[in-house]
Design an enzyme around this catalytic site. Structure first.
Site, PDB file in Angstrom:
ATOM      1  N   ASN A 212       0.846  -1.186   0.000  1.00 35.05           N
ATOM      2  CA  ASN A 212       0.000   0.000   0.000  1.00 35.05           C
ATOM      3  C   ASN A 212       0.894   1.254   0.000  1.00 35.05           C
ATOM      4  O   ASN A 212       2.118   1.150   0.125  1.00 35.05           O
ATOM      5  CB  ASN A 212      -0.950  -0.044   1.212  1.00 35.05           C
ATOM      6  N   CYS A 214       1.982   3.696   1.895  1.00 36.23           N
ATOM      7  CA  CYS A 214       3.013   4.005   2.907  1.00 36.23           C
ATOM      8  C   CYS A 214       3.778   2.786   3.396  1.00 36.23           C
ATOM      9  O   CYS A 214       4.573   2.880   4.347  1.00 36.23           O
ATOM     10  CB  CYS A 214       2.362   4.727   4.075  1.00 36.23           C
ATOM     11  N   GLU A 216       2.858  -0.097   4.854  1.00 34.35           N
ATOM     12  CA  GLU A 216       2.550  -0.874   6.062  1.00 34.35           C
ATOM     13  C   GLU A 216       2.277  -2.336   5.738  1.00 34.35           C
ATOM     14  O   GLU A 216       2.537  -3.211   6.566  1.00 34.35           O
ATOM     15  CB  GLU A 216       1.296  -0.321   6.784  1.00 34.35           C
TER      16      GLU A 216
END
Length: 267
Positions: A212, A214, A216
Site C-alpha cells: 500500500n 506508505c 505498512e
C-alpha cells in the site's frame, strides 16, 4: 461502542471510511494494489481503475517490474517502449488531476525490482524534489542483492521481457546511490520482497509484488486494505501505561475493521 472509540479519538479508521461510510458513495478501503503487466491494455486498465479508486479517496500501490525498459523494441507497432519510469510519471499526473477537487491528495507507492534495467533512473527519479511527489518509491531488494552488496560482487540488470542482461554494475554502487538519494529526499525506500513472500499467507493466489502507499502492508494484485490508528498517548494514565485498555480497544478495533469489510463497496 464504535462511536465511543472514535469520539474519544483513541481509535480512528482510515480516511475513506470516515469520508464515505453511509453516504452511498465510494469505498471504505484506504489502499489497493493494481497490477501493471507489460502491455498497453494493462497499463491503460491500471490507469482507469486507479482513477475510480482515487476519486473516492483510496490510495494505490503498483509494481512496475514487469514493464520492459525504455527504448525496447515493440513488435506489434515497430515502435519503442516508453519504460517503467515513464508509466509511473503518467500515473502520477493522473493522480494529481483526479484528486485536484477531491477530499485529499492522492497517495501512491511505486516499486521497481532491483534487477530492472531502469533501476538507476528510478533511484534518482525524485532527486529534483518536483517529480512524482505524490508517489513514495521503493526498490524491491532480494536476499541475493543484499548478499552481493555484503560480498562486494557485481550485479546484473535484466530485461524482464527478453531476459537479456542489459548492464552489470557493482552491487555496492547501487546500494550507495540508494542510500544517497534516500538521505537527500527520503526516497527510495526498500521493499524486502523475498521476506514478504516467505511470510505470504496465500502464496497460491500470487506473489506480494507491491505494498500500500506508505508500505505498512504488502498486498496481492487487486487486494485492498482497511487501516486504522490507535493513539497510544491516550493510554498513559498517571504516568502508567494502560495495557489492559490497549488490549480492549485493539480487540474492538479488529472487530470494527472486520465489519468494514462486511459493509464495504468496491470501485
Amino acid at each position: 461502542t464504535f462511536y465511543e472509540m472514535m469520539a474519544s479519538t483513541k481509535f480512528m479508521p482510515n480516511s475513506p471510511t470516515l469520508f464515505n461510510a453511509d453516504t452511498g458513495k465510494g469505498t471504505l478501503s484506504a489502499c489497493f494494489v493494481i497490477p501493471v503487466e507489460d502491455t498497453m491494455q494493462s497499463i491503460m486498465q491500471a490507469a482507469t481503475t486507479s482513477a475510480m479508486i482515487q476519486k473516492y479517496g483510496g490510495g494505490l500501490g503498483y509494481a512496475f517490474s514487469k514493464l520492459r525498459p525504455r527504448g525496447s523494441h515493440i513488435a506489434t507497432t515497430q515502435g519503442k517502449a516508453c519504460g517503467a519510469v515513464a508509466v509511473l510519471k503518467m500515473l502520477s499526473a493522473l493522480s494529481d488531476m483526479i484528486t485536484q477537487g477531491g477530499k485529499r491528495h492522492g497517495a501512491n507507492m511505486g516499486i521497481l525490482h532491483v534487477t530492472h534495467p531502469e533501476l538507476m533512473d528510478f533511484i534518482h527519479m525524485k532527486d529534483d524534489n518536483t517529480t512524482a511527489q505524490n508517489f513514495n518509491i521503493s526498490v524491491a531488494v532480494t536476499d541475493a542483492f543484499i548478499n552481493a552488496v555484503e560480498q562486494d560482487k557485481e550485479w546484473q540488470l535484466t530485461d524482464p521481457h527478453s531476459g537479456e542482461v542489459t548492464d552489470t554494475l557493482p552491487a555496492s554502487q547501487i546500494w550507495n546511490e540508494i542510500v544517497q538519494s534516500a538521505w537527500e529526499t527520503g526516497d527510495p525506500g526498500l521493499y524486502f520482497i523475498d521476506e514478504s513472500n516467505r511470510t505470504n499467507p496465500t502464496p497460491h493466489l500470487g506473489n506480494l509484488d507491491s505494498t500500500n502507499p506508505c508500505g505498512e502492508v504488502p498486498l496481492l494484485a487487486h487486494e485492498a486494505c482497511n487501516l486504522a490508528s490507535i493513539d497510544l498517548g491516550k493510554f498513559v494514565v498517571n504516568g502508567q501505561f494502560d495495557f489492559a485498555g490497549l488490549e480492549e480497544i485493539t480487540r474492538k478495533g479488529a472487530r470494527f475493521l472486520d465489519d468494514v469489510v462486511t459493509v464495504n463497496k468496491f470501485p
